[in-house]
Design a protein around this motif. Structure first.
Motif, PDB file in Angstrom:
ATOM      1  N   ILE A  46       0.479  -1.341   0.073  1.00  0.00           N
ATOM      2  CA  ILE A  46      -0.165   0.505  -0.186  1.00  0.00           C
ATOM      3  C   ILE A  46       1.189   1.345  -0.510  1.00  0.00           C
ATOM      4  N   ILE A  47       1.822   1.290   0.846  1.00  0.00           N
ATOM      5  CA  ILE A  47       2.693   2.079   1.166  1.00  0.00           C
ATOM      6  C   ILE A  47       4.005   2.830  -1.042  1.00  0.00           C
ATOM      7  N   ALA A  48       3.472   1.653  -1.380  1.00  0.00           N
ATOM      8  CA  ALA A  48       3.765   1.617  -2.621  1.00  0.00           C
ATOM      9  C   ALA A  48       3.200   1.417  -4.123  1.00  0.00           C
ATOM     10  N   ARG A  49       1.963   1.807  -3.646  1.00  0.00           N
ATOM     11  CA  ARG A  49       1.394   2.367  -3.719  1.00  0.00           C
ATOM     12  C   ARG A  49       1.027   1.126  -5.328  1.00  0.00           C
ATOM     13  N   LEU A  50       1.244   0.075  -4.730  1.00  0.00           N
ATOM     14  CA  LEU A  50       1.105  -1.635  -5.244  1.00  0.00           C
ATOM     15  C   LEU A  50      -0.527  -2.066  -4.966  1.00  0.00           C
ATOM     16  N   ILE A  51      -0.828  -1.575  -4.065  1.00  0.00           N
ATOM     17  CA  ILE A  51      -2.044  -2.030  -3.620  1.00  0.00           C
ATOM     18  C   ILE A  51      -3.273  -1.383  -3.479  1.00  0.00           C
ATOM     19  N   THR A  52      -4.673  -0.948  -3.159  1.00  0.00           N
ATOM     20  CA  THR A  52      -5.484   0.736  -2.704  1.00  0.00           C
ATOM     21  C   THR A  52      -5.943   0.485  -1.283  1.00  0.00           C
ATOM     22  N   ALA A  55      -9.175   2.263   2.972  1.00  0.00           N
ATOM     23  CA  ALA A  55      -9.247   3.081   3.865  1.00  0.00           C
ATOM     24  C   ALA A  55      -8.286   4.008   3.927  1.00  0.00           C
ATOM     25  N   GLY A  56      -8.431   5.206   4.228  1.00  0.00           N
ATOM     26  CA  GLY A  56      -7.174   6.409   5.067  1.00  0.00           C
ATOM     27  C   GLY A  56      -5.586   6.486   3.082  1.00  0.00           C
ATOM     28  N   ALA A  57      -4.953   6.674   3.967  1.00  0.00           N
ATOM     29  CA  ALA A  57      -3.820   7.576   3.081  1.00  0.00           C
ATOM     30  C   ALA A  57      -2.870   7.287   2.975  1.00  0.00           C
ATOM     31  N   VAL A  58      -1.741   7.534   2.660  1.00  0.00           N
ATOM     32  CA  VAL A  58      -0.439   7.534   2.679  1.00  0.00           C
ATOM     33  C   VAL A  58       0.402   8.470   1.719  1.00  0.00           C
ATOM     34  N   ARG A  59       1.112   9.231   2.986  1.00  0.00           N
ATOM     35  CA  ARG A  59       1.880  10.510   1.835  1.00  0.00           C
ATOM     36  C   ARG A  59       3.258   9.804   1.718  1.00  0.00           C
ATOM     37  N   VAL A  60       3.990  10.357   0.764  1.00  0.00           N
ATOM     38  CA  VAL A  60       5.880   9.852   1.023  1.00  0.00           C
ATOM     39  C   VAL A  60       6.180  11.294   0.316  1.00  0.00           C
TER      40      VAL A  60
END
Ligand SMILES: Nc1ncnc2c1ncn2[C@@H]1O[C@H](COP(=O)(O)OP(=O)(O)OP(=O)(O)O)[C@@H](O)[C@H]1O
Ligand SMILES: [Mg+2]
Lengths: 252, 335
Positions: A46-52, A55-60
């Motif tokens: 999820i962090i690496a945007r391979l899975i959506t 809920a929630g969000a990850v910001r790099v």
């Protein structure tokens, strides 16, 4: 900085990640540990945007990974997944060169070639650089994949069980190498490991997961305790101090 | 800064000299293909001019077009196959094992029934749309099968093609078009004439164009996760590749017909010898596709002279022999 805010993931009615919030700093080694099925790989993907996420969000570095252009992220963050079924006949050097794709596309410059050479040398693959991947042993192939991810030269490097199929010498060498990358180049390396002793010795921070939740965030001192380990792994592990390192005797 | 290509492989397979040699072979075979035939086509006859330059006319109306059609088909079918193999991540797919060619035929039949007045170019586009839809459907379906079942994919593809073919055959039978149908799916270059093969240039051009995306196709072959990690748009690579494949299949179907398993054989032989880096493999696939199809066609024309053995039959026999030989030969390489 990687900010994970309220991330959940559900498959049908099974919740595999349950409202995970976590901040991973800009440099240093973070080890993610936890029993099988805890959700470690799902979180990394999820962090690496391979899975959506559901809920929630990850910001790099402030960039939302779901909304930011993929090629922009590819210069900041690289991931190696736990299982890599690659049936391709590429040489080690070709594979590692593809790690430079986010920087140079199809036209590697001398600078890119230097990165490739260094990554190959880092992983001790010089003698094998002309070999096809299907002519390597499992551990050699694993090292080639790590070399590719390191050649990508991103500040954030996510490695899902990079010690898989490495022998003792190469496993320790791999952790030392990650340590060096973090210390010399100030990279932030997030690594999933099963051997708690590697986490204890080499990681700056340990994040323990269980049943889709983060149950502990701390250092070797807070994690490597018999009571804590029992809660996470449901098993008794003797912890001893050896030369200033806390080691778990999980073979017993 | 010096800009250089991705690392070349070892020995002849990575060198430009090898490619030039292969191109030379294609030229020699092409020349042979032009001058071998039922009618006398010696250089002398050409110079003489014969009866009102009949030999010369034959050369430009039939012989050269036929040879060009073979070269273009060989190149583009090989390239289409190796691109499909990257996108499906499976060694056993090609346009005739995934329903692509069958769907193109169905599309062509649909135009023959519903809009017979359409220009041939538009018919080809309709055929390509059918091919694209079928291939995309099949790809989506295959994505749900575990990757370990790699032989299942072409088997399912053959079944899928069979189902489409059954529909096409039924329609063709009802409307008395069975004969055309046979010509679409079984490559035959004996009736190629000037004015009847030119769409193959489109296929040839697309094959050449695909070289621009060679690295992207290779990355796609590493899988969706690798592709996204490198910041590439997997869906876009997929769409681009499938468009090329569908147009190549459609161009083949509306001209000389597709040759079953041809691309599969060429792509696999090249992958075994050169590896899977498309930047290196694509030129080899194009050249050896042209050379192999030319050789098969020449063999088919000379073996039972003055009769012709269909090129598809020669490809099947020769191709599987070469393929088996390479498969069974133990290969050891030390880097
Ligand atoms: N595609 C999927 N569909 C349904 N459930 C899934 C899917 N992927 C993972 N899971 C489930 O999610 C849970 C977490 O999986 P994950 O791979 O993240 O675990 P992990 O902590 O990496 O475990 P391991 O140490 O074994 O690698 C598991 O229970 C797994 O069965
Ligand atoms: Mg895992």
């Amino acid at each position: 900085m990687i900010e994970i805010a309220g991330v959940s993931k559900t498959y049908e009615d099974e919740t595999v990640l349950d409202d995970v919030s976590l901040v991973l700093p800009e440099s240093g080694i973070t080890a993610i540990v936890g029993p099988n099925g805890a959700g470690k790989s799902t979180l990394l993907s999820i962090i690496a945007r391979l899975i959506t996420p559901s809920a929630g969000a990850v910001r790099v570095d402030g960039l939302d990974v779901q909304k930011t252009k993929s090629d922009v992220l590819a210069k900041r963050l690289a991931i190696l997944r736990q299982v890599n079924h690659v049936g391709m006949r590429l040489t080690v050097e070709e594979l590692v060169t593809f790690g430079r794709f986010p920087h140079c596309g199809s036209r590697p410059t001398a600078e890119d070639e230097r990165h490739v050479r260094e990554a190959i040398a880092y992983l001790g693959l010089e003698a094998l650089s002309g070999r096809f991947l299907d002519e390597l042993s499992g551990g050699q192939r694993q090292r080639a994949f790590v070399a590719m991810v390191l050649a990508q030269d991103t500040n954030y490097v996510l490695l899902d069980e990079p010690l898989n199929s490495l022998d003792m010498k190469h496993a320790a060498a791999m952790m030392k190498l990650l340590r060096r990358a973090a210390d010399t180049f100030g990279k932030s390396i997030v690594v999933v490991v099963h051997d708690i002793n590697f986490a204890s010795i080499y990681a700056d921070r340990i994040v323990a997961m269980r049943d889709g939740r983060v149950v502990l965030e701390g250092t070797s001192d807070t994690f490597m305790r018999e009571a804590v380990l029992r809660d996470i792994y449901d098993t008794h592990i003797d912890v001893r101090e050896v030369d200033g390192h806390r080691l778990g005797l999980h073979y017993l | 800064m010096a800009v250089r290509a991705l690392p070349a492989g070892s020995g002849i397979w990575g060198s430009a000299a090898g490619l030039i040699l292969a191109a030379g072979l294609v030229l020699v075979l092409a020349a042979a293909s032009i001058f071998i035939g039922v009618a006398d086509m010696s250089v002398g006859a050409l110079m003489e001019g014969g009866e009102n330059g009949r030999a010369l006319q034959l050369l430009f109306v039939s012989r050269i077009p036929r040879t060009l059609a073979i070269v273009l088909s060989g190149m583009s079918m090989g390239v289409a196959a190796i691109i499909m193999q990257m996108l499906f991540r499976n060694r056993f797919v090609e346009p005739t094992t995934t329903g692509t060619v069958e769907a193109a035929s169905l599309g062509l039949l649909a135009t023959a029934l519903l809009a017979p007045a359409l220009p041939i170019f538009s018919k080809m586009l309709v055929a390509a749309l059918f091919a694209l839809a079928a291939t995309f459907l099949f790809l989506r379906f295959v994505a749900k099968i575990p990757s370990s079942a790699s032989l299942i994919v072409p088997l399912l593809g053959l079944m899928f093609g069979g189902v489409i073919n059954a529909v096409t055959t039924f329609l063709a039978y009802r409307y008395d078009l069975l004969q055309s149908l046979a010509a679409w799916t079984n490559g035959d270059f004996s009736s190629v004439l000037r004015g009847r093969y030119e769409l193959l240039w489109i296929a040839g051009l697309l094959a050449a164009l695909s070289y621009l995306a060679a690295d992207r196709f290779t990355v796609a072959g590493l899988g969706e996760a690798f592709t996204r990690n490198l910041g590439l748009n997997y869906g876009r690579i997929l769409a681009f590749g499938l468009c090329i494949v569908s147009l190549v299949a459609a161009a083949a179907v509306v001209t000389a017909g597709a040759v079953p398993f041809f691309g599969l054989i060429v792509a696999n032989v090249v992958r075994m010898m050169v590896g899977d880096n498309l930047r290196r493999a694509l030129p080899w696939v194009a050249l050896s596709g042209a050379a192999f199809l030319l050789a098969c066609d020449i063999a088919g024309r000379t073996l039972r002279f003055p009769y012709e053995i269909p090129v598809g039959t020669v490809v099947g026999v020769l191709g599987s022999a070469i393929f088996l030989y390479l498969l069974l030969r133990r290969r050891a390489r030390f880097g």
